[in-house]
Motif scaffolding. Sequence first.
Motif, PDB file in Angstrom:
ATOM      1  N   UNK A  48       0.844  -1.189   0.000  1.00  0.00           N
ATOM      2  CA  UNK A  48       0.000   0.000   0.000  1.00  0.00           C
ATOM      3  C   UNK A  48       0.881   1.241   0.000  1.00  0.00           C
ATOM      4  N   UNK A  49       0.717   2.068  -1.006  1.00  0.00           N
ATOM      5  CA  UNK A  49       1.468   3.320  -1.124  1.00  0.00           C
ATOM      6  C   UNK A  49       0.505   4.489  -0.967  1.00  0.00           C
ATOM      7  N   UNK A  50       0.839   5.424  -0.090  1.00  0.00           N
ATOM      8  CA  UNK A  50      -0.026   6.583   0.153  1.00  0.00           C
ATOM      9  C   UNK A  50       0.823   7.849   0.125  1.00  0.00           C
ATOM     10  N   UNK A  51       0.457   8.760  -0.745  1.00  0.00           N
ATOM     11  CA  UNK A  51       1.112  10.068  -0.807  1.00  0.00           C
ATOM     12  C   UNK A  51       0.132  11.112  -0.285  1.00  0.00           C
ATOM     13  N   UNK A  52       0.566  11.894   0.697  1.00  0.00           N
ATOM     14  CA  UNK A  52      -0.251  13.002   1.208  1.00  0.00           C
ATOM     15  C   UNK A  52       0.400  14.313   0.795  1.00  0.00           C
ATOM     16  N   UNK A  53      -0.420  15.246   0.353  1.00  0.00           N
ATOM     17  CA  UNK A  53       0.096  16.540  -0.062  1.00  0.00           C
ATOM     18  C   UNK A  53      -0.792  17.653   0.473  1.00  0.00           C
ATOM     19  N   UNK A  54      -0.173  18.744   0.875  1.00  0.00           N
ATOM     20  CA  UNK A  54      -0.865  19.930   1.385  1.00  0.00           C
ATOM     21  C   UNK A  54      -1.803  19.596   2.551  1.00  0.00           C
ATOM     22  N   UNK A  55      -1.431  18.611   3.348  1.00  0.00           N
ATOM     23  CA  UNK A  55      -2.189  18.232   4.542  1.00  0.00           C
ATOM     24  C   UNK A  55      -1.217  17.694   5.580  1.00  0.00           C
ATOM     25  N   UNK A  56      -1.703  17.534   6.808  1.00  0.00           N
ATOM     26  CA  UNK A  56      -0.866  16.982   7.861  1.00  0.00           C
ATOM     27  C   UNK A  56      -0.598  15.500   7.619  1.00  0.00           C
ATOM     28  N   UNK A  57       0.427  14.999   8.277  1.00  0.00           N
ATOM     29  CA  UNK A  57       0.829  13.604   8.116  1.00  0.00           C
ATOM     30  C   UNK A  57      -0.145  12.668   8.819  1.00  0.00           C
ATOM     31  N   UNK A  58      -0.287  11.468   8.269  1.00  0.00           N
ATOM     32  CA  UNK A  58      -1.126  10.444   8.887  1.00  0.00           C
ATOM     33  C   UNK A  58      -0.383   9.874  10.091  1.00  0.00           C
ATOM     34  N   UNK A  59      -0.981   9.882  11.287  1.00  0.00           N
ATOM     35  CA  UNK A  59      -0.325   9.240  12.442  1.00  0.00           C
ATOM     36  C   UNK A  59      -0.129   7.748  12.166  1.00  0.00           C
ATOM     37  N   UNK A  60       1.117   7.319  12.099  1.00  0.00           N
ATOM     38  CA  UNK A  60       1.420   5.950  11.676  1.00  0.00           C
ATOM     39  C   UNK A  60       0.919   4.916  12.674  1.00  0.00           C
TER      40      UNK A  60
END
Length: 657
Positions: free
Chosen positions: A486-498
């Motif tokens: 699973x690959x997830x790219x987040x942009x212009x938002x806060x990071x996902x708490x791992x």
Amino acid sequence: MNMFLKTEILKAISFRNPVKLPFSYWVLVFLRFVLTILPQRGYIHPDEFFQNVEVIAGDLFAIDISRTWEFNPKFPIRNIFIPKMILCPPLYFIRLVNPYAKHYLNVDLKTPFYLVVIPRLFICFLSLINDYCLYRICVLYGQNFRNRLKIFASSYVVIVYCCRSFSNTFEMIFFSILLLIVAECMSLSDKVIYHNEFLKEKYEQAATAVEKVKIFKLSTHLPSHSLNKVIVLSTVVVIGIFNRPTFVGFAFPPVFFWLHRGLGSKVVGFKDFHYRIFTFMLCGVPTALLLILVDSGYYGYITMADVESLKVSWDSWVVTPLNFLRYNSDMRNLTQHGLHPRWLHLAVNVPLLFNVLGILAVVTLAIHTYRFVRGQYSKLPRIQSITGLMLFSLVIPIAVLSLFPHQEARFIIPVLIPLIYLFGNHLHTNESDGPKTRRFKTTFRYTWYALNALLTIFFGFIHQGGIYPFANSLFHEIKNNYGVHTHVITTHSYSIPTFLLQLESTTKVYKDKKTGHKYRVAPTTFLYKYGSMPMQHLFVKVDDVLTNAEMLLHDYKKKYRFYVASPCSLDQDIRMAAAKYHYFELREEISYYPHFCTEAFPKFPSSHDQFCIENNSKVRTNESRAVDLNMLQRISCFLKKFCLRIYRVEPNTKYRI
């Protein structure tokens, strides 16, 4: 002397049988817990996860986490003792109870909902310490605690910030405890000094030796007060500094007032003052050494083998507050986190956090400053009074933190306690108020409640509100598709708490029971955090990730899923950038409402905005459609842009090998 004993007895009775608190206050406390349990989807700042609960969850659950630079063993700047003491109980509860909950109730506690709610619920209980400290101080000095408690409990700072795992939340608790300790010490010292001076005067006026002996015996029964609660006081100060070194600014006024109790009276002189300083510093040494030892062991600077072999040197110790100061003294480091004008706390953050009370405090302090300049000292608060303590505890921390060019609103939330004590009662009418004053106070009170309700909704549920539901759905997808990359790219938002994803640890060494071979689990989930990277650079990263995933699929049959999470306001930019890559396509998966982020604030659409199409489920790269929108449609389209949109990245079958 009898008066003193009677006063102490009445005080003790009043604390054992506290006055009944107003029903409206209990409603507000209940609301605080209800909003915590919902849960609050809002995401105030990444530090609420990554500075505390993320790291502790990684240690306790042995899962993959994102360990931020503050916890880098090469140069750690965060103490680990306080987060462990506060967050280990709820997280350990999850680890301990989860097997039984799954077996008997079919409830998995290691899901995003419980991983968010249970620690917050525990912190919410701890936040009642602030309420209790405010209540005790008000009762101790005969102030109206009912009005102040209602104003305090209705603040969105208490409802939202104080139920999150910010180090600033812990700092507020330590500050409240410190203010209560000093307030109690000041009250006791005032009473003891008054009776001591009274007996000393009577002793000098005594005509016979028998009277002097009686008065001397009475004076020996006066309780000791000079070093009252010095051990607790110094311990709280040291722990607060290790939690956040900025606590020095908050601790200075209470410690200053504790040291100056009775100074200038007939029975307390500078000898007592210096004796207090020496004892206060000495009592803080054991706690400081303990916290240094804990940090040094946690970050690997010292081990039990080093202690047993006596191989301990200066390099075996780490002092995290010192590293914190060294890091923040470098302007280049502060530039990376953002530089702000030094007036930001006073002009923006105080009104944002405290609205009506913040403005009222600024106006009142301006009046006090004018009186001080004009030499009207009799109209100013007495320096050794509880009002003086609260006034300095409000002004000094904000002034000290304003010296640093990096300023965030949450840095000054602890001053809410002295602010409520000083001005909380100003929002309620008194019998002596005239008609105009009553109208002003009523207006201010309703404004306070209305603004705090709106800000609770905004910061508690709207600000970055799409991250939590996306993490929740991502958790279930990873769990239901075990082994799929699973690959997830987040942009212009806060990071996902791992830690919410409960990813199997890739650093832990496992042992095969049959063969005895040791091995590590290969990672299957990859989170890419690119902040506010321009779209053309972002899609270069998308291209690289997709290429690597396709190679693994072709060579090793590794199936994958690839997502891009972006605010809906960037939908047009995403489509235009994706249109340049013909060998893959974006497909809209889902949108999470509401999601507000300042990094990508949407523009108000024009009447011919072709991207304002309702129920647009597919990203069109070749179709252009002009839309003639009326004002209601433009407003509706604008509001719909406040969401987090998830795109599925898939290779175009025409170009697939």
